[in-house]
Scaffold this active site. Structure first.
Site, PDB file in Angstrom:
ATOM      1  N   LYS A 136      -0.459   1.025  -9.197  1.00 38.72           N
ATOM      2  CA  LYS A 136      -0.487   1.579  -8.256  1.00 38.72           C
ATOM      3  C   LYS A 136      -2.308   2.614  -8.334  1.00 38.72           C
ATOM      4  CE  LYS A 136       3.502   4.373  -6.414  1.00 38.72           C
ATOM      5  NZ  LYS A 136       3.537   5.606  -5.695  1.00 38.72           N
TER       6      LYS A 136
ATOM      7  N   LYS B 136       1.202  -0.964  -0.064  1.00 33.88           N
ATOM      8  CA  LYS B 136      -0.129   0.304  -0.071  1.00 33.88           C
ATOM      9  C   LYS B 136       1.024   1.097   0.436  1.00 33.88           C
ATOM     10  CE  LYS B 136      -4.016   2.206   1.857  1.00 33.88           C
ATOM     11  NZ  LYS B 136      -5.144   1.969   3.599  1.00 33.88           N
TER      12      LYS B 136
ATOM     13  N   GLY C 197      -2.660   4.001  -2.511  1.00 30.00           N
ATOM     14  CA  GLY C 197      -3.624   3.819  -3.202  1.00 30.00           C
ATOM     15  C   GLY C 197      -2.792   2.486  -3.075  1.00 30.00           C
TER      16      GLY C 197
ATOM     17  N   ASP D 109       8.803  13.824   1.720  1.00 30.94           N
ATOM     18  CA  ASP D 109       8.454  12.165   1.946  1.00 30.94           C
ATOM     19  C   ASP D 109       9.180  11.299   2.095  1.00 30.94           C
ATOM     20  OD1 ASP D 109       6.353  10.026   4.262  1.00 30.94           O
ATOM     21  OD2 ASP D 109       5.533   9.545   2.090  1.00 30.94           O
TER      22      ASP D 109
END
Length: 470
Positions: free
Chosen positions: A81, A60, A64, A186
């Protein structure tokens, strides 16, 4: 008018076609065209993923579920994805979904240490958007670092860890220096995937932002990231800079060095920064090195890397290095690691028969008879025949007084012989010799003829006897 005059020599130098290098011509920079993306249809991707079955499920992502897909009659393996189309709130055009954001960024930026975009699919009837990206068969860096399975010992090599850190640093630097700057926001071990060749790839650009810091879109985008990796100085949209990625990469670097997760409640302190930075400030670099690393690097290598990681996670963003400096540091560390390993292997091979057998040393007393003629002098209590002795002269660590001891090596017995403190006192002297019994492969050296020393009577070579003592 002398400035405008020229002579024959200067004219020849200007017109010399023999020494002219065509490579020196100023080349017009080529425009980088964005990569061509394939547009897939939903049915094609549904067949490639076996109807998005559980057997093809990979994991995951941030926006998505991800499935393995077999395309082009098995010639292309990809990851798909799958996400649901969300409606934007209000009439704010700056509100873009994560999947649209990732398509926009990956359609402009492509790099060998990134998980690149192959194509996409938009199905409005099913309200679904699908991204087709490169397939990474070896999972995430997080799994390889923190898996307790005995099968996942692939990151026990220090050199491989440094290689992964360098590859991600290069990818982040490429984002920051792109024609239009990209800030990932991120960076974490879960977003670092390992490809089939064992290389690290930066993935998941759902939270990334593209554009200058002064752009209106960036000014109104709230802070986002992952707990433990999020820059503490990034509290408002105006605080966002490329140094926020530097902080996240510093956390990743500490994670690679120590093998600890960014946040681990099983330890106190649970935050990796609160645990590692005090140790680095005290100079206890070995304490943060992962015990699973087999070929642990030398002190200087760990120190250089640990200090760089501590600089990346400084609380003040301006005091952090940029990614170019981080890349150069990692390149230096990667070059130092094999050099240290080579020196260590040579040192181990050289000292294999000298240092590795210290636990099996024996002390014997050799009675040296000084009385009588030279022919009557002899050494007792030594079982080794003089004819069987071969010598190797190995200087020990240099002492501050320029006096050195030497190790006499033989195929069967090694003896450490130093200056005789009792030389010249009395007819008989008891000298303590420390014998090292060899059990490993002997060192191959040239044979030398030995003779007896005139002063002591211990077997020495001409080379040893003629060497000056200070």
């Amino acid at each position: 008018m002398g400035y405008l005059s020229c002579n024959g020599e200067s004219a020849v130098a200007i017109c010399d076609t023999y020494n002219w290098n065509p490579r020196r011509r100023s080349k017009v920079p080529e425009k980088r065209h964005p990569p061509k993306l394939r547009v897939f249809n939903y049915d094609e991707l549904a067949v490639a993923t076996n109807g998005f079955s559980a057997n093809n499920f990979l994991g995951k992502g941030s926006h998505g579920r991800v499935y393995k897909a077999v395309l082009d009659d098995g010639k292309l393996l990809a990851a798909v994805k799958r996400t649901t189309i969300t409606t934007t709130v209000g009439n704010n055009n700056n509100n873009v979904s994560q999947v649209d954001n990732e398509i926009e960024i990956l359609s402009r930026v492509r790099h060998r240490w990134m998980v690149n975009l192959i194509g996409y699919c938009v199905d409005h009837r099913r309200k679904t958007k699908l991204l087709v990206v490169e397939y990474m068969p070896n999972g995430t860096l997080h799994d390889q670092l923190h898996s307790r399975s005995s099968l996942d010992s692939r990151l026990s090599s220090w050199n491989r860890r440094i290689k992964h850190a360098l590859q991600i640093a290069i990818a982040v630097h490429a984002l920051h220096t792109a024609e239009t700057q990209v800030i990932h926001r991120d960076i974490k071990s879960c977003n670092v995937l390992i490809d089939g060749d064992g290389n690290a790839r930066l993935a998941d650009f759902g939270l990334a932002l593209i554009g200058n810091v002064d752009d209106e879109r960036l000014k109104y985008t709230p802070p986002a990231g992952t707990l433990g990796y999020l820059d503490p100085s990034y509290l408002a949209p105006a605080d966002l800079t490329a140094k926020s990625d530097v902080f996240s990469f510093g956390i990743l670097l500490l994670e690679i060095i120590s093998g600890r997760e960014a946040i681990d409640l099983n330890y106190s302190p649970s935050c990796i920064v609160d645990w590692a930075v005090p140790l680095i400030k005290r100079g206890d670099y070995d304490a943060i090195c992962d015990l699973k690393i087999k070929n642990r690097p030398y002190y200087a290598v760990i120190r250089k890397l640990a200090v760089m990681a501590a600089r990346c996670v400084r609380s003040t963003a301006k005091k952090r290095p940029d990614m170019l400096e981080v890349v150069e540091c990692l390149k230096t560390v990667r070059q130092l690691s094999p050099a240290w390993n080579k020196l260590r292997r040579r040192s181990e091979e050289r000292s294999e028969n000298v240092l590795a057998v210290e636990e099996e040393k024996e002390e014997i007393h050799v009675r040296i008879v000084r009385g009588g003629s030279r022919k009557n002098r002899k050494v007792s209590n030594v079982t080794t025949s003089v004819d069987d002795v071969y010598e190797r002269l190995v200087p020990e660590e240099t002492l501050p007084f320029r006096r050195r001891n030497f190790v006499l090596r033989s195929r069967s017995v090694g003896a450490k012989v130093g200056p005789d403190p009792y030389d010249g006192f009395g007819d008989e002297t008891v000298v303590t010799m420390r014998l090292l019994i060899e059990k490993e492969r002997p060192v191959t050296t040239a044979a030398m003829r030995l003779s007896k020393s005139r002063s002591v009577g211990i077997v020495r070579s001409h080379k040893t006897a003629s060497r000056k003592r200070y």
